[in-house]
Design a protein around this motif. Structure first.
Motif, PDB file in Angstrom:
ATOM      1  N   THR B  13       0.844  -1.198   0.000  1.00 18.43           N
ATOM      2  CA  THR B  13       0.000   0.000   0.000  1.00 18.43           C
ATOM      3  C   THR B  13       0.879   1.248   0.000  1.00 18.43           C
ATOM      4  O   THR B  13       2.042   1.219   0.425  1.00 18.43           O
ATOM      5  N   LEU B  14       0.266   2.340  -0.467  1.00 20.41           N
ATOM      6  CA  LEU B  14       0.962   3.623  -0.532  1.00 20.41           C
ATOM      7  C   LEU B  14       1.319   4.095   0.880  1.00 20.41           C
ATOM      8  O   LEU B  14       2.413   4.642   1.093  1.00 20.41           O
ATOM      9  N   LEU B  20       7.692   3.676   5.139  1.00 19.06           N
ATOM     10  CA  LEU B  20       9.061   3.158   4.979  1.00 19.06           C
ATOM     11  C   LEU B  20      10.020   4.279   4.590  1.00 19.06           C
ATOM     12  O   LEU B  20      11.139   4.376   5.104  1.00 19.06           O
ATOM     13  N   LEU B  21       9.570   5.132   3.663  1.00 18.78           N
ATOM     14  CA  LEU B  21      10.425   6.239   3.223  1.00 18.78           C
ATOM     15  C   LEU B  21      10.685   7.191   4.382  1.00 18.78           C
ATOM     16  O   LEU B  21      11.789   7.716   4.550  1.00 18.78           O
ATOM     17  N   ARG B  22       9.651   7.399   5.215  1.00 15.37           N
ATOM     18  CA  ARG B  22       9.815   8.297   6.344  1.00 15.37           C
ATOM     19  C   ARG B  22      10.775   7.695   7.375  1.00 15.37           C
ATOM     20  O   ARG B  22      11.674   8.366   7.867  1.00 15.37           O
ATOM     21  N   HIS B  56       4.171  -2.564  -6.728  1.00 12.15           N
ATOM     22  CA  HIS B  56       2.987  -3.314  -6.320  1.00 12.15           C
ATOM     23  C   HIS B  56       1.803  -2.402  -5.997  1.00 12.15           C
ATOM     24  O   HIS B  56       0.749  -2.885  -5.595  1.00 12.15           O
ATOM     25  N   LEU B  57       1.976  -1.098  -6.134  1.00 11.95           N
ATOM     26  CA  LEU B  57       0.921  -0.156  -5.748  1.00 11.95           C
ATOM     27  C   LEU B  57      -0.037   0.048  -6.921  1.00 11.95           C
ATOM     28  O   LEU B  57       0.127   0.965  -7.735  1.00 11.95           O
ATOM     29  N   GLU B  58      -1.024  -0.818  -7.000  1.00 12.66           N
ATOM     30  CA  GLU B  58      -1.969  -0.796  -8.119  1.00 12.66           C
ATOM     31  C   GLU B  58      -2.590   0.589  -8.300  1.00 12.66           C
ATOM     32  O   GLU B  58      -2.862   1.031  -9.416  1.00 12.66           O
TER      33      GLU B  58
END
Ligand SMILES: Cc1cc2nc3c(=O)[nH]c(=O)nc-3n(C[C@H](O)[C@H](O)[C@H](O)COP(=O)(O)OP(=O)(O)OC[C@H]3O[C@@H](n4cnc5c(N)ncnc54)[C@H](O)[C@@H]3O)c2cc1C
Ligand code: FES
Ligand code: FES
Lengths: 158, 293
Positions: B13-14, B20-22, B56-58
């Motif tokens: 998911t977004l 994760l980026l944070r 994977h973020l449709e």
């Protein structure tokens, strides 16, 4: 770094490799699976010698990180024919003497194959455009284009 | 050379991707098509400790018509733009521009979001988004914000993306009747980045009068450049070749490129003028056809 287990279909057969994520599909194919028909030229996406079909589309395996191959269908030039019989494009390359050193040929044939699927009756100029991303240092391209055109012609008639 | 090892995450998911980026801050990088990032990794010009795979973020793959606008998800590949799949047909300028990108393998994997985020000064899609006054949608820990193209491109390889922000998509206006467009570029070899590329959009008020012109150039500065002088000179004018060419002459004076190994500054200025003229002429001819159609 922990290894990942990555499974994909290679020329119709399910394969599984254990690799850290930072390696490329090209590394995995050549170094882990001994798939030596996939060549490394530039390693930067320019030359096309490392071309494989990923779910039917040509990609530079040198620019695909191994985990991005998980669950995908990968085709190399060996996957085009069936067993001993060559694919018509491979036969055309032989018949036209389109290969010299041969280093570019696996990528060239895969690119041409995917292109002909989408454009069964291309003009010579369209063929030139289609293989513009696959560099050949030997042939001067003329016989390669002849070979591809001969198959394209056959397909349109058939 | 192999890339420096990194930790690999493929969030579903977004929200997870942004978290994760944070969590990993400057150590982390998003991965889209990898057609700019993987070369940087293997040349070891980038050494992220963590890679966050967005593939994977449709929700980043969506393409949809929103009234007079077209929404294009960040993960839409150059090949999809080139083929004009589905709703993308509403903005055929993207088709022409995407077809000029690299080689067919780059286009199979490269994404519009990656191209905008990478912000190469010679890239086609940033110039298209700039020419069309598109809006880039960003999502980060603080939520979503819409950034006009003019504010998004900050410098060479530098954008308005903040910490832990990702591009979710871009919104472009649909080009109506009476609007024509064209992309013209010059590159040294097939598959190379353009030395200079010109994107022109011409809107006619009537067959004999230009309502508005928009021109953006790539390869003449650190970001895609609009040409306000050329644009102002053509408003209300006749769309004939002579007028268009005279106005395009102003392009050379509106840009201040640096010279490099690919082309000198004066050659880039020359290309700016010539390619602007060609793009304007083709765009005006198309606008005239689309008016009567
Ligand atoms: C041989 C070759 C020739 C090329 N020629 C051209 C050309 O002529 N014209 C052209 O425009 N491009 C060209 N490219 C670049 C290509 O278009 C890339 O695909 C594009 O620049 C990056 O898109 P990507 O999806 O591959 O992104 P990636 O390589 O995955 O990422 C690029 C950068 O953007 C960041 N990023 C990616 N997606 C997002 C997102 N959604 N949000 C925030 N950050 C993100 C990454 O962290 C990274 O820093 C070429 C590439 C190669 C290898
Ligand atoms: S080795 Fe991959 S494109 Fe040259
Ligand atoms: S046959 Fe030698 S590179 Fe093409």
């Amino acid at each position: 770094m922990t290894d990942l287990v990555i499974a994909f279909t290679l020329n119709g057969r399910l394969r599984e490799v254990r690799t850290p994520a930072h390696r490329t599909l090209l590394d995995v194919l050549r170094d882990d699976l001994g798939v030596l028909e996939v060549k490394e030229g530039c390693g930067e996406g320019v030359c096309g010698t490392c071309t494989v079909l990923l779910d039917g589309e040509p990609v530079s395996s040198c620019l695909v990180l191994a985990p991005r191959a998980a669950g995908r269908r990968i085709t190399t030039v060996r996957g085009l024919g069936d067993g001993d019989a060559l694919h018509p494009l491979q036969e055309a390359f032989v018949a036209h003497g389109a290969a010299q050193c041969g280093f570019c040929i696996p990528g060239m044939i895969l690119t041409a194959c995917a292109f002909l699927e989408e454009h069964p009756a291309p003009s010579r100029d369209e063929i030139r455009q289609a293989i513009a991303g696959n560099l050949c240092r030997c042939t001067g391209y003329t016989k390669i284009i002849d070979a591809i055109a001969s198959v394209a012609g056959r397909k349109t008639r058939g | 050379m192999p890339a420096v090892p990194f930790e690999y995450h493929a969030p579903a998911t977004l929200e997870e991707a942004i978290a994760l980026l944070r969590e990993h801050g400057d150590e982390a990088k998003p991965l889209a098509g990898g057609q700019s990032l993987v070369p940087l990794l293997t040349l070891r010009l980038a050494r992220p400790a963590v890679l966050v795979d967005l593939n994977h973020l449709e929700e980043l793959r969506a393409v949809r018509r929103e009234g007079d606008a077209l929404w294009i998800g960040a993960l839409v590949r150059h090949r999809a733009l080139e083929r004009g799949e589905g709703a993308l047909r509403a903005c055929p300028l993207l088709q022409d521009a995407a077809a000029l990108i690299g080689n067919v393998r780059v286009r199979a994997l490269g994404t519009i979001g990656g191209s905008l985020a990478h912000a190469d000064p010679a890239a086609e899609l940033p110039a298209v988004v700039q020419a069309l006054d598109g809006t880039v949608a960003l999502r980060g820990p603080q939520g979503e914000r819409q950034v006009p193209a003019g504010d998004f491109f900050v410098g060479a390889l530098t954008t308005a993306l903040g910490p832990a922000e990702v591009i979710v998509g871009v919104r472009l206006p649909v080009l109506g009747p009476g609007v024509g467009y064209a992309v013209e570029e010059f590159s040294r070899r097939a598959g190379d980045f353009a030395v200079v590329a010109a994107v022109a959009v011409v809107e006619l008020r009537s067959p004999g009068e230009i309502a508005r012109v928009r021109v953006a150039l790539a390869g003449v500065g650190s970001t895609p450049r609009r040409l306000p002088g050329v644009e102002a000179a053509l408003a209300g004018q006749r769309p004939d070749a002579e007028t268009l060419r005279r106005a395009a002459g102003g392009a050379a004076g509106e840009v201040d490129p640096d010279g490099d190994a690919h082309a000198s500054a004066s050659y880039r200025r020359h290309l700016a003028r010539v390619l602007t003229a060609r793009a304007l002429e083709r765009a005006a001819a198309m606008a005239a056809r689309r008016k009567t159609a």
